[in-house]
Design a protein around this motif. Sequence first.
Motif, short mmCIF file in Angstrom:
data_model
loop_
_atom_site.label_atom_id
_atom_site.label_comp_id
_atom_site.label_asym_id
_atom_site.label_seq_id
_atom_site.Cartn_x
_atom_site.Cartn_y
_atom_site.Cartn_z
N VAL A 107 0.80 -1.23 0.00
CA VAL A 107 0.00 0.00 0.00
C VAL A 107 0.84 1.28 0.00
CG1 VAL A 107 -2.01 -1.10 1.07
CG2 VAL A 107 -0.23 -0.11 2.53
N ARG A 108 2.14 1.14 -0.02
CA ARG A 108 2.98 2.34 -0.02
C ARG A 108 2.81 3.10 -1.33
NH1 ARG A 108 8.61 1.63 0.78
NH2 ARG A 108 8.58 3.64 1.82
N TYR A 109 3.31 4.32 -1.38
CA TYR A 109 3.12 5.18 -2.55
C TYR A 109 3.56 4.50 -3.85
CZ TYR A 109 8.09 6.22 -2.84
OH TYR A 109 9.44 6.10 -3.00
N ASN A 110 4.58 3.65 -3.77
CA ASN A 110 5.10 2.99 -4.97
C ASN A 110 4.57 1.57 -5.14
OD1 ASN A 110 6.45 1.70 -2.92
ND2 ASN A 110 8.50 2.31 -3.56
N GLY A 111 3.55 1.21 -4.37
CA GLY A 111 2.94 -0.11 -4.47
C GLY A 111 3.71 -1.21 -3.76
N SER A 112 4.62 -0.84 -2.89
CA SER A 112 5.41 -1.84 -2.18
C SER A 112 4.95 -1.96 -0.73
CB SER A 112 6.90 -1.46 -2.22
OG SER A 112 7.13 -0.32 -1.41
#
Length: 163
Positions: free
Chosen positions: A16-21
């Motif tokens: 769920v982080r900004y970069n999808g990680s």
Amino acid sequence: MKTKILVSACLMGHKVRYNGSEKTPVSDILTRWQQEERLVIHCPELAAGLAIPRLPAEIVGDGGQAVMAERARILESDGTDVTAHYQLAAWLALRTAQETNCSAALLTDGSPTCGSAFIYDGSFSGHKKTGMGVAAALLREHGIQVFSDNQIAELIAWIEERE
């Protein structure tokens, strides 16, 4: 009664982080606490409707308290002002913590939402500064003990002291 802990979803393997990680798991104790039903897994940014992936965002100005008081802004790397989305994220984190009786939060450091020991300085150059993100600041202001993902030992000690 077992202490309930609001925990950043990315620390539990959610991408769920900004970069999808996700973040690298910080401790095996989180698995045990999850089995004991102590954890309330929450991503404030996702709850506020922010997309995955999304542009990096940083606090421009002082820190999370200043953002919540309208004295600082949160901008994405392209200059888009996303302050209102992050303010909503903070309020949703507080509501979730209160509704589930969390007395502590374990949040991802560096984030403009969850940072509790450091945040990025708003220059998008990778420079860090001491400070809190909006959710960390709001949770702390409302009496919830906030720990960063680098403070697992402190969180364990705090829980052991309470129980």
